[in-house]
Design a protein around this motif. Structure first.
Motif, mmCIF file in Angstrom:
data_model
loop_
_atom_site.group_PDB
_atom_site.id
_atom_site.type_symbol
_atom_site.label_atom_id
_atom_site.label_comp_id
_atom_site.label_asym_id
_atom_site.label_seq_id
_atom_site.Cartn_x
_atom_site.Cartn_y
_atom_site.Cartn_z
ATOM 1 N N SER A 144 -4.749 -15.798 36.740
ATOM 2 C CA SER A 144 -4.068 -15.807 38.017
ATOM 3 C C SER A 144 -5.019 -16.170 39.148
ATOM 4 C CB SER A 144 -3.458 -14.435 38.277
ATOM 5 O OG SER A 144 -4.448 -13.430 38.315
ATOM 6 N N ARG A 145 -6.309 -16.388 38.824
ATOM 7 C CA ARG A 145 -7.262 -16.816 39.848
ATOM 8 C C ARG A 145 -8.424 -17.532 39.175
ATOM 9 N NH1 ARG A 145 -8.894 -12.805 43.565
ATOM 10 N NH2 ARG A 145 -6.854 -11.787 43.440
ATOM 11 N N ALA A 146 -9.101 -18.381 39.964
ATOM 12 C CA ALA A 146 -10.189 -19.165 39.371
ATOM 13 C C ALA A 146 -11.178 -19.618 40.431
ATOM 14 C CB ALA A 146 -9.628 -20.384 38.637
ATOM 15 N N ASP A 147 -12.438 -19.777 40.008
ATOM 16 C CA ASP A 147 -13.423 -20.553 40.757
ATOM 17 C C ASP A 147 -13.312 -21.995 40.280
ATOM 18 O OD1 ASP A 147 -14.443 -18.193 41.898
ATOM 19 O OD2 ASP A 147 -15.848 -17.920 40.230
ATOM 20 N N VAL A 148 -13.443 -22.948 41.215
ATOM 21 C CA VAL A 148 -13.376 -24.364 40.859
ATOM 22 C C VAL A 148 -14.735 -24.995 41.151
ATOM 23 C CG1 VAL A 148 -12.206 -26.566 41.236
ATOM 24 C CG2 VAL A 148 -10.911 -24.427 41.421
ATOM 25 N N TRP A 149 -15.266 -25.676 40.153
ATOM 26 C CA TRP A 149 -16.575 -26.301 40.249
ATOM 27 C C TRP A 149 -16.454 -27.810 40.010
ATOM 28 C CZ3 TRP A 149 -21.445 -23.539 40.449
ATOM 29 C CH2 TRP A 149 -21.299 -22.142 40.468
ATOM 30 N N VAL A 150 -17.254 -28.589 40.725
ATOM 31 C CA VAL A 150 -17.324 -30.035 40.540
ATOM 32 C C VAL A 150 -18.792 -30.451 40.566
ATOM 33 C CG1 VAL A 150 -16.732 -32.304 41.474
ATOM 34 C CG2 VAL A 150 -15.076 -30.430 41.597
ATOM 35 N N ASN A 151 -19.252 -31.048 39.493
ATOM 36 C CA ASN A 151 -20.618 -31.569 39.419
ATOM 37 C C ASN A 151 -21.663 -30.544 39.867
ATOM 38 O OD1 ASN A 151 -19.704 -34.002 38.405
ATOM 39 N ND2 ASN A 151 -19.650 -35.007 40.403
ATOM 40 N N GLY A 152 -21.501 -29.320 39.397
ATOM 41 C CA GLY A 152 -22.486 -28.285 39.658
ATOM 42 C C GLY A 152 -22.327 -27.541 40.960
ATOM 43 N N VAL A 153 -21.261 -27.850 41.725
ATOM 44 C CA VAL A 153 -21.028 -27.195 43.010
ATOM 45 C C VAL A 153 -19.699 -26.447 42.953
ATOM 46 C CG1 VAL A 153 -20.689 -27.530 45.490
ATOM 47 C CG2 VAL A 153 -22.327 -28.962 44.232
ATOM 48 N N ARG A 154 -19.726 -25.186 43.365
ATOM 49 C CA ARG A 154 -18.482 -24.433 43.445
ATOM 50 C C ARG A 154 -17.753 -24.836 44.719
ATOM 51 N NH1 ARG A 154 -18.868 -18.156 42.463
ATOM 52 N NH2 ARG A 154 -20.202 -18.308 44.306
ATOM 53 N N VAL A 155 -16.578 -25.492 44.562
ATOM 54 C CA VAL A 155 -15.849 -26.028 45.712
ATOM 55 C C VAL A 155 -14.726 -25.105 46.169
ATOM 56 C CG1 VAL A 155 -16.407 -28.411 45.084
ATOM 57 C CG2 VAL A 155 -14.275 -27.379 44.234
ATOM 58 N N ALA A 156 -14.358 -24.112 45.370
ATOM 59 C CA ALA A 156 -13.349 -23.123 45.772
ATOM 60 C C ALA A 156 -13.577 -21.865 44.950
ATOM 61 C CB ALA A 156 -11.931 -23.652 45.558
ATOM 62 N N THR A 157 -13.398 -20.727 45.579
ATOM 63 C CA THR A 157 -13.613 -19.451 44.906
ATOM 64 C C THR A 157 -12.288 -18.800 44.548
ATOM 65 O OG1 THR A 157 -13.712 -18.308 47.033
ATOM 66 C CG2 THR A 157 -15.805 -19.090 46.094
ATOM 67 N N SER A 158 -12.377 -17.747 43.742
ATOM 68 C CA SER A 158 -11.178 -17.098 43.225
ATOM 69 C C SER A 158 -10.412 -16.320 44.282
ATOM 70 C CB SER A 158 -11.544 -16.165 42.066
ATOM 71 O OG SER A 158 -12.437 -15.158 42.510
ATOM 72 N N ASP A 159 -11.007 -16.063 45.437
ATOM 73 C CA ASP A 159 -10.221 -15.432 46.485
ATOM 74 C C ASP A 159 -9.362 -16.447 47.222
ATOM 75 O OD1 ASP A 159 -12.285 -16.733 47.721
ATOM 76 O OD2 ASP A 159 -12.823 -15.077 49.066
ATOM 77 N N ARG A 180 -19.172 -41.169 35.715
ATOM 78 C CA ARG A 180 -18.839 -39.919 35.041
ATOM 79 C C ARG A 180 -19.060 -38.712 35.949
ATOM 80 N NH1 ARG A 180 -18.479 -38.668 29.615
ATOM 81 N NH2 ARG A 180 -17.680 -40.796 29.522
ATOM 82 N N ASN A 181 -18.041 -37.847 36.021
ATOM 83 C CA ASN A 181 -18.100 -36.612 36.773
ATOM 84 C C ASN A 181 -17.575 -35.496 35.877
ATOM 85 O OD1 ASN A 181 -18.376 -37.458 39.975
ATOM 86 N ND2 ASN A 181 -17.273 -38.991 38.786
ATOM 87 N N SER A 182 -17.782 -34.253 36.295
ATOM 88 C CA SER A 182 -17.266 -33.121 35.536
ATOM 89 C C SER A 182 -16.602 -32.116 36.462
ATOM 90 C CB SER A 182 -18.382 -32.418 34.751
ATOM 91 O OG SER A 182 -18.893 -33.262 33.745
ATOM 92 N N VAL A 183 -15.530 -31.517 35.964
ATOM 93 C CA VAL A 183 -14.783 -30.489 36.675
ATOM 94 C C VAL A 183 -14.718 -29.272 35.768
ATOM 95 C CG1 VAL A 183 -12.524 -29.834 37.582
ATOM 96 C CG2 VAL A 183 -13.401 -32.130 37.988
ATOM 97 N N ALA A 184 -14.872 -28.077 36.366
ATOM 98 C CA ALA A 184 -14.751 -26.855 35.585
ATOM 99 C C ALA A 184 -14.025 -25.793 36.394
ATOM 100 C CB ALA A 184 -16.121 -26.345 35.164
ATOM 101 N N LEU A 185 -13.207 -25.012 35.701
ATOM 102 C CA LEU A 185 -12.531 -23.861 36.311
ATOM 103 C C LEU A 185 -12.940 -22.609 35.545
ATOM 104 C CD1 LEU A 185 -10.490 -26.422 36.723
ATOM 105 C CD2 LEU A 185 -8.870 -24.654 37.397
ATOM 106 N N LYS A 186 -13.431 -21.635 36.291
ATOM 107 C CA LYS A 186 -13.711 -20.333 35.701
ATOM 108 C C LYS A 186 -12.491 -19.467 35.964
ATOM 109 C CE LYS A 186 -17.089 -16.542 35.651
ATOM 110 N NZ LYS A 186 -18.279 -15.956 36.326
ATOM 111 N N VAL A 187 -11.686 -19.246 34.921
ATOM 112 C CA VAL A 187 -10.407 -18.569 35.067
ATOM 113 C C VAL A 187 -10.573 -17.097 34.725
ATOM 114 C CG1 VAL A 187 -8.006 -18.512 34.320
ATOM 115 C CG2 VAL A 187 -9.200 -20.697 34.477
ATOM 116 N N TYR A 188 -10.147 -16.255 35.653
ATOM 117 C CA TYR A 188 -10.320 -14.815 35.497
ATOM 118 C C TYR A 188 -9.101 -14.194 34.810
ATOM 119 C CZ TYR A 188 -14.349 -15.245 38.550
ATOM 120 O OH TYR A 188 -15.571 -15.591 39.070
ATOM 121 N N PRO A 189 -9.298 -13.040 34.159
ATOM 122 C CA PRO A 189 -8.172 -12.397 33.454
ATOM 123 C C PRO A 189 -6.968 -12.195 34.361
ATOM 124 C CG PRO A 189 -10.229 -11.349 32.835
ATOM 125 C CD PRO A 189 -10.569 -12.319 33.941
#
Length: 897
Positions: A144-159, A180-189
């Motif tokens: 229901s919440r996530a940090d969003v990261w792009v190319n090693g930078v956190r662009v949005a936090t879970s709040d 080439r780029n990378s996107v990652a989401l750290k998804v919380y419980p």
């Protein structure tokens, strides 16, 4: 489905401690094919929108460096490839980590502790484009919440990225580059009691990951200096003439550059040209309203049974210096929806000026929220086959494609937020969910704004239910209504699905009186003020358990569980409801089944009796609401069967099962919802014809016959020249008088024919001279007890009937096959063949599903015959030659080719 408010918090705690785990990798209707090992999204130039094609996922417990996860070249060996929309558990099931979680108690064996930590979702993407191209990440559907990261930078936090329905337009231009780029989401419980998200209440066993994950597309958007967003059309239709419509186009333009720009926004709406120029300062956002476009003789969108489903397109382009900067568009329909309260306080929906009896079911997605468009399409086609016109979505608001399908098929939808968690947290002094804090209000408003913007142009959507069991508080209601109005929401806003009111939106005009467990068929005809009978708008109600076919039961339960199913009514049933739930056993249903039909003697006997019980009860529910639609006083205005389907292999609340097999509940609903239907009234013994078509049905002949179980006719009367008004009108053919000499269990046959003598409705009832008696003095929130039950035990002693079956199958170029089976009762005596059920079989003798039958569960008297036609996908035969299995109450099972 609902628990008293005072118990909900304690039940929620019990639910939390009983969430134990297990799941699987066997292909199921809700599953999708395994994704490629690495998904690379190639995003285009300005005006493009490209969904990320898939993710790799891994537990954060196995990740040491957060920033590294979102950098190109990160070594993701051992990560799991998953679909672009996937919860964690869905992804693990997709990778064959667990045995079939829908079989037996496998779900219970998955360790919940694995999901107590965040999980990472990562994807690589390739970007092209010049220096003036901007890049955005469109993120929604996070549970229901996530940090969003792009190319090693956190662009949005879970709040910030919090709440499953919120939508986030993240400008990541400064963090990406060509190549080439990378996107990652750290998804919380996911925690439905803490966040405004999704939960399962008592519908099913909750998955051990609580659906943590990403269940809508993450989209890479590209644009020039001006971004175009929120394009939509506000329609106004002249009612009742329907001869003119006015279209107002709106869109938001945003200059994301540091320089002032002049843009031209142009395009078409319903093939009419619109254009406007706008000067924007640096970083300025403005809403554009284009001149009204008038349409004479517009093509009107109707529900499926009332007309066609034409759709129009809106297409806009924002250009700067003659170059495309961004594009936007919508598909929309033209229709008028109104839902006033009648004199008795019931909400009455009207479509394009015509009255509508809402007949629907409660929708459930797949338990793991897996999106399978073919499977969803099959379920929606079943809605049409059942003669229903509406599905209610209590929370679990499906992706865009769901509403696209509903638009195309002409199925109405009633979306809204869910009960019994944070959505209704302490808003009216009850104990459902945690109290709201100041941080919840902006999330709730953003959720409503995003859903309103997403749903407003879909003609299938006919209102929004902002509460379920409870209406919101004044502050929360204003928060929602402000968001809806800002989004140009023009449809009715209903404060709750229950009999509640709110300061702005007023009375709901709906009721949530239950039942949710077994009641007798005559219950539905009783207008007791505390009941769920056929008056007003019942937003969720049914007689509870819906036992699947024997084919499905053997597919979902172990032999020992099947043994317990028919032998021990008090046993906790894992596939019924969570152990803390009121509905965790089938005791009420099983007691009534044994009391009315006789104790089951085997699993097969239990299942066949259950099918008759479900058929008669579901048919009565829909028939009662159909008959009372045109009552002068306290009419029925809508009924939602709880539920249409289940998200997994279930024993209750479903008109068809997870594998799309059709049981007695399905056949009873389909019979009741025939467009022209002759029916028997349990309360006053009247025989009524209900006409759901628009045109008057004239020149009808109705014949009513009563029989003892040996086939002896004890009463017969024919009425000719009957005329029935359209749009849900009714006409009483006759009232069945007291008839002497009837056996305690007897049969009633109703046949209606048109002026040409063609049969238009045939309906057979098994009845008793001993009535079911509802004990209203002991009525509870989930069912009404009976002080006396009908005696249908005589059915067990019916003499065998002889039926001959002949089949013929034809494969069609469109990929479907049609199988026709002609049934004839060839008996030489008087005994009817009761409840003849047909199944098309394919590979290994398994049912071919989904399937659409012209009719099924029919009864034939000696000398009578009928032809039943089944249509299904040829591919679902898997190369086998089709055969048909015929079974009946008093007919031995036979398989014919």
């Amino acid at each position: 489905m609902r628990l008293p408010a005072r118990l909900q918090k304690s039940v929620r705690f019990l639910a939390a401690i009983t969430l134990a785990a297990a799941t699987s990798a066997v292909a199921s209707p809700g599953s999708a094919a395994a994704p490629p090992a690495r998904a690379v999204t190639v995003a285009g130039g300005p005006g493009s929108a490209t969904p990320i094609a898939g993710f790799l996922i891994q537990s954060s417990a196995k990740v040491a460096d957060e920033a590294a996860v979102s950098r190109p070249g990160y070594p993701a060996a051992g990560w799991y490839p998953v679909s672009p929309r996937s919860t964690v558990l869905a992804g693990l099931v997709q990778n064959h980590k667990y045995p079939d979680p829908f079989y037996s108690t496998n779900l219970r064996s998955i360790p919940e502790a694995d999901f107590a930590v965040p999980w990472w979702y990562r994807a690589d993407l390739t970007l092209a484009g010049g220096p003036d191209t901007r890049t955005y990440l469109d993120v929604s559907g996070v549970l229901s919440r996530a940090d969003v990261w792009v190319n090693g930078v956190r662009v949005a936090t879970s709040d910030r990225v919090v709440g499953v329905y919120t939508r986030h337009d993240l400008d990541v231009t400064d963090h990406v580059h060509s190549g080439r780029n990378s996107v990652a989401l750290k998804v919380y419980p996911n925690d439905p009691n803490r966040d405004l998200t999704m939960g399962w209440i008592d519908w099913v066993q909750s998955p051990p990951d609580r659906n943590m994950g990403v269940v809508r597309d993450v989209v890479v958007r590209r644009a020039g200096p001006v971004a175009l967003r929120d394009a939509h059309v506000v329609t106004s239709l002249a009612v009742p003439s329907l001869r003119h419509a006015e279209l107002t186009v709106k869109a938001t333009v945003r200059n994301d550059s540091a320089q002032p720009v002049r843009a031209t926004v142009s395009g078409t709406v319903a093939d009419r040209r619109v254009t406007q120029q706008v000067a924007l300062a640096a970083h300025e956002t403005r809403t554009l309203t284009f001149g009204t476009v008038g349409l004479d003789r517009p093509r009107i969108w109707w529900p499926a049974a009332m007309g066609g489903q034409p759709l129009y397109d809106l297409r806009l382009t924002a250009s700067v210096h003659g170059r495309t900067s961004d594009t936007a568009g919508e598909r929309f329909g033209i229709r008028d929806v109104r839902a006033p309260l009648n004199a008795d306080g019931g909400r009455e929906y009207q479509i394009n000026g015509r009255p509508l009896l809402v007949k629907g079911g409660g929708w459930s997605p797949d338990l793991f929220l897996r999106w399978n468009p073919d499977y969803v399409s099959d379920k929606l086609r079943y809605v049409l086959d059942l003669g229903l016109n509406t599905v209610r979505l209590e929370g679990h608001l499906e992706p865009d494609e769901f509403f696209d399908l509903a638009d195309r098929y002409g199925i109405l939808t009633l979306p809204g937020f869910e009960c019994c968690d944070k959505w209704e947290g302490d808003v009216n002094g009850d104990e459902s969910g945690e109290p709201w804090t100041g941080a919840d209000f902006p999330v709730a408003k953003a959720s409503m704004a995003a859903e309103a913007a997403r749903l407003r142009d879909h003609p299938s959507v006919i209102s929004f239910l902002i509460g379920s069991d409870f209406a919101p508080s004044a502050a929360i209601e204003k928060n929602y209504v402000d968001a809806l109005r800002a989004a140009d929401w023009s449809l009715p806003i209903v404060p709750a699905a229950s009999a509640n009111s709110a300061p702005i939106t007023g009375e709901s005009g709906m009721k949530m009186n239950g039942p949710y467990d077994w009641v007798p068929p005559n219950y539905w005809y009783d207008k007791h003020p505390d009941g769920g009978g056929a008056f007003g708008f019942a937003s969720e109600t049914s007689a509870g358990p819906d036992i699947p076919t024997l084919d499905t039961l053997r597919r979902m339960m172990s032999p020992s569980e099947l043994d317990t199913l028919w032998k021990d009514p008090a046993a906790k049933q894992y596939h019924s409801a969570p152990s803390w739930s009121t509905f965790s056993t089938l005791k009420i249903f099983d007691t009534a089944l044994a009391g009315r039909y006789g104790p089951p003697t085997s699993l097969e006997d239990y299942v066949r009796k259950a099918q008759l019980a479900q058929y008669e009860n579901v048919r009565a529910q829909y028939e009662a609401y159909g008959r009372n639609f045109t009552d002068a006083s306290n009419p029925s205005t809508g009924v939602i069967y709880w539920m249409l389907n289940s998200g997994w292999t279930s024993l209750h609340w479903q008109l068809f099962d997870y594998y799309l097999d059709q049981n007695g509940a399905y056949h009873g609903a389909k019979k009741a919802n025939e467009p022209l239907h002759a029916q028997y009234s349990y309360d006053d013994r009247s025989v009524v014809v209900v006409n759901s078509r628009h045109a008057v049905a004239g020149g009808l002949t109705v014949r009513v016959s009563l029989y003892n179980l040996d086939g002896t006719e004890k009463f017969s009367r024919t009425v000719t020249g009957l005329s029935v008004p359209g749009d849900g009108g009714r006409a009483v053919a006759l009232t069945v008088p007291a008839v002497g000499g009837l056996s305690q269990t007897y049969l009633a046959k109703l046949v209606a024919t048109d002026a040409s003598g063609t049969e238009v409705s045939r309906n057979v009832y098994w009845l008793s001279t001993k009535a079911d008696v509802v004990d209203w003095a002991r009525n509870d929130w989930y069912y009404a007890p009976t002080s006396s039950m009908a005696d249908l035990t005589g059915l067990a002693a019916m003499a065998p009937a002889t039926v001959r079956a002949v089949t013929a199958s034809v494969a069609h170029p469109d990929g479907t096959t049609t199988t026709a089976v002609t049934l004839r009762n060839t008996g030489t005596g008087k005994t009817p063949a009761l409840y003849l059920d047909a199944h098309v079989l394919g590979t290994g003798g398994a049912p071919v599903l989904p399937v659409r039958w012209s009719d099924n569960a029919v009864s034939l008297w000696p000398g009578e015959s009928t032809t039943l036609t089944a249509t299904y996908r040829t591919a679902d035969l898997h190369g086998a030659r089709p055969s048909v299995r015929i079974s009946g109450w008093n007919v031995p099972t036979v398989v014919v080719r």
